[in-house]
Design a protein around this motif. Sequence first.
Motif, PDB file in Angstrom:
ATOM      1  N   VAL B 307       0.844  -1.198   0.000  1.00  0.00           N
ATOM      2  CA  VAL B 307       0.000   0.000   0.000  1.00  0.00           C
ATOM      3  C   VAL B 307       0.876   1.243   0.000  1.00  0.00           C
ATOM      4  O   VAL B 307       0.674   2.166  -0.811  1.00  0.00           O
ATOM      5  N   VAL B 308       1.858   1.273   0.857  1.00  0.00           N
ATOM      6  CA  VAL B 308       2.705   2.468   0.939  1.00  0.00           C
ATOM      7  C   VAL B 308       3.492   2.656  -0.344  1.00  0.00           C
ATOM      8  O   VAL B 308       3.716   3.784  -0.801  1.00  0.00           O
ATOM      9  N   LYS B 309       3.894   1.540  -0.976  1.00  0.00           N
ATOM     10  CA  LYS B 309       4.605   1.669  -2.248  1.00  0.00           C
ATOM     11  C   LYS B 309       3.682   2.236  -3.327  1.00  0.00           C
ATOM     12  O   LYS B 309       4.106   3.026  -4.174  1.00  0.00           O
ATOM     13  N   THR B 310       2.425   1.811  -3.298  1.00  0.00           N
ATOM     14  CA  THR B 310       1.457   2.380  -4.235  1.00  0.00           C
ATOM     15  C   THR B 310       1.273   3.868  -3.974  1.00  0.00           C
ATOM     16  O   THR B 310       1.234   4.678  -4.907  1.00  0.00           O
ATOM     17  N   TRP B 311       1.187   4.219  -2.723  1.00  0.00           N
ATOM     18  CA  TRP B 311       1.032   5.633  -2.375  1.00  0.00           C
ATOM     19  C   TRP B 311       2.232   6.436  -2.866  1.00  0.00           C
ATOM     20  O   TRP B 311       2.115   7.616  -3.171  1.00  0.00           O
ATOM     21  N   SER B 312       3.392   5.785  -2.909  1.00  0.00           N
ATOM     22  CA  SER B 312       4.590   6.491  -3.353  1.00  0.00           C
ATOM     23  C   SER B 312       4.450   6.984  -4.781  1.00  0.00           C
ATOM     24  O   SER B 312       5.040   7.993  -5.160  1.00  0.00           O
ATOM     25  N   THR B 313       3.649   6.259  -5.556  1.00  0.00           N
ATOM     26  CA  THR B 313       3.490   6.661  -6.954  1.00  0.00           C
ATOM     27  C   THR B 313       2.300   7.589  -7.149  1.00  0.00           C
ATOM     28  O   THR B 313       1.991   7.958  -8.270  1.00  0.00           O
ATOM     29  N   ALA B 314       1.619   7.915  -6.089  1.00  0.00           N
ATOM     30  CA  ALA B 314       0.412   8.734  -6.233  1.00  0.00           C
ATOM     31  C   ALA B 314       0.403   9.821  -5.154  1.00  0.00           C
ATOM     32  O   ALA B 314       1.419  10.078  -4.519  1.00  0.00           O
ATOM     33  N   LEU B 315      -0.752  10.394  -4.964  1.00  0.00           N
ATOM     34  CA  LEU B 315      -0.952  11.404  -3.929  1.00  0.00           C
ATOM     35  C   LEU B 315       0.094  12.526  -3.989  1.00  0.00           C
ATOM     36  O   LEU B 315       0.774  12.817  -3.007  1.00  0.00           O
ATOM     37  N   PRO B 316       0.209  13.182  -5.132  1.00  0.00           N
ATOM     38  CA  PRO B 316       1.272  14.191  -5.275  1.00  0.00           C
ATOM     39  C   PRO B 316       1.058  15.433  -4.418  1.00  0.00           C
ATOM     40  O   PRO B 316       2.028  16.139  -4.112  1.00  0.00           O
ATOM     41  N   ALA B 317      -0.170  15.712  -4.050  1.00  0.00           N
ATOM     42  CA  ALA B 317      -0.433  16.979  -3.351  1.00  0.00           C
ATOM     43  C   ALA B 317      -0.449  16.829  -1.842  1.00  0.00           C
ATOM     44  O   ALA B 317      -0.714  17.778  -1.118  1.00  0.00           O
TER      45      ALA B 317
END
Lengths: 110, 486
Positions: B307-317
């Motif tokens: 999950v955290v790795k996925t978040w690393s590629t998203a949530l830019p703001a």
Amino acid sequence: MSGKDKADPNEDWVRIVSNDGYSFLVKRKVALRSGTLKAMLSEDVNFAEAASKTCEVQERAAVTQLFVEYLVHKTTYEGAPPKEEIPEFMDRIQPQMALELLVAADYLEV
Amino acid sequence: MSGNNVRGPTSALTEFLRESGITATTIARRGRNANRTEQQNEEPGAGPSNSNEDESNEAGGSTRRAIDTAGYASDNLDEEDTESQPKKRRVNKADSAKQKRGKGKKAKKDDDEDYEDEDEDAYTALSKSMWTNVGSSSSKPPVGSFETCARCEAQFTVTKYTMAAVPPPGFLCHKCAKASGADPFKKPVVPRKRKPAVGRRNVVSFEDRKFPSLVSLCVQLISKHINDVEAFGDIGAANLDRIIRALCRNRSLTPENVKLFYGAGNTELTFYDATTLIPDSLCSLAYLNPNLTSLRIDFCGRINNDVVKTWSTALPALTRLELLGPYLVRPPAWIQFFETHPQLQGLTDLRLKEIGKLDDSFLDHIKTMAKLTYLDLSDPAESLSEEGLIALLSVIGPNLTEIDLSNHKLLSDDFLKEGLQPHMARIRSLVLNGLPLLTDAGGAALFEACDNEKMVLNSLSSLVVKSSATLPSTPSYSMQVVCSRS
């Protein structure tokens, strides 16, 4: 009506008012099924609601009506004998009302 | 024996015999042993009583001895005493071999009748005819053998439909059986089974009669129509949080209904109880809410490295992230996440609440976080040292506005004086629960020294307030909660 109150406190009527002004009259024992209304109507703390026997619910009439219907439904069928068929209350709720009713039910503790 | 691992229900007698080690196989083996004993006895000097002395007999008797040691020795001892017994047995066997061969259908039934009353179970044990030498004269011969009809005396082949003559002995051929009025094809009467008790008593389950609350009805309805998002109408940002709250309070935020709350328009999202959310739905959260600036997930124990790795590629703001209990995430995932979110790198708020392994070695790292304004190190398993915390505050103290050091049991008045007092001017919120070493005088000295109008004294419970001296008579700051326990 005031004479009746003394006889049986659960048999008197209370008024539930929606935020757009519609009133619903229910027996006290029906209203007491809701945790929030029970607290409002509690004699111990003497809220204005308890004195006037009027509870304002911050929901529109359509939602309040469903909520009152549920209270009545529960009061009617809770003590029902095992054999009796209980109509499904869920059928009465339209899907588009579900979220609104959920928030109201959460607040009113039913 | 090995084929008998699966056994049906048996009678008490069968069970007893089995426990005593007596089975049909035992009996059969005993019979075989008897034969062999006899043979051995015929050899000169090969008596079982002196087999130990006779080495030459070792090989020949080994099989038998193995059997003996397997627990049937006592049987053989009896037999060895009298040589005639085995012989007699053999004669017996020869005589009744015919009757014994089958399972002795009728005889068996007769035997069973004794205890049929107390046990209706079908009798499925091995044949008893080996040891019950009761005259099984009426036992049916095996199917396929020839038999003479008891009535017409013609020879006929025994089939499974062959019937015993009435009165016994003997069997009837098919013709005679039919003539006698009995129906040979009649199925054997199945022993009548006891009616199951379930049908008689109808226990009313309390669960059935319990009314679901209106909240759970609504949740059910939402789950039912979850694929028809249009049916719910427009939610609106203000209601979003209220609905999530209501769902979370009942722990009903599920992978199905959580999709309702995902949307590109969201900038803030708070899940108060994400216990039931699976990693997949937490991954899709990042993709479906690209504009999030603030994300808070409580009870997020199922967040894992993926999950955290996925978040690393998203949530830019993202500028604020608050997680309660992400204990499955390992350092490499966090490192990757912070590398891809540089805006989160200068931490301003740090909450390490209820960290069991918190110790003074953490402090050196916290010291490097120069921008910290909010620090919560409360409720550790072991208290941090007073010196360590004083040193920490001397470095990061000037920026701190909120601090929670509850349950660091080693903190004393010295910490208040040396650690907190120099920075009290900026602190808006102070929580010091459960510090048994603090005294009235120390607390009073701290508050007298500071003059901070913004401060919100959140909680000082468990601070031993022996008199009102701790708190100034005219507080220049607002007090939200002051709990005292003396």
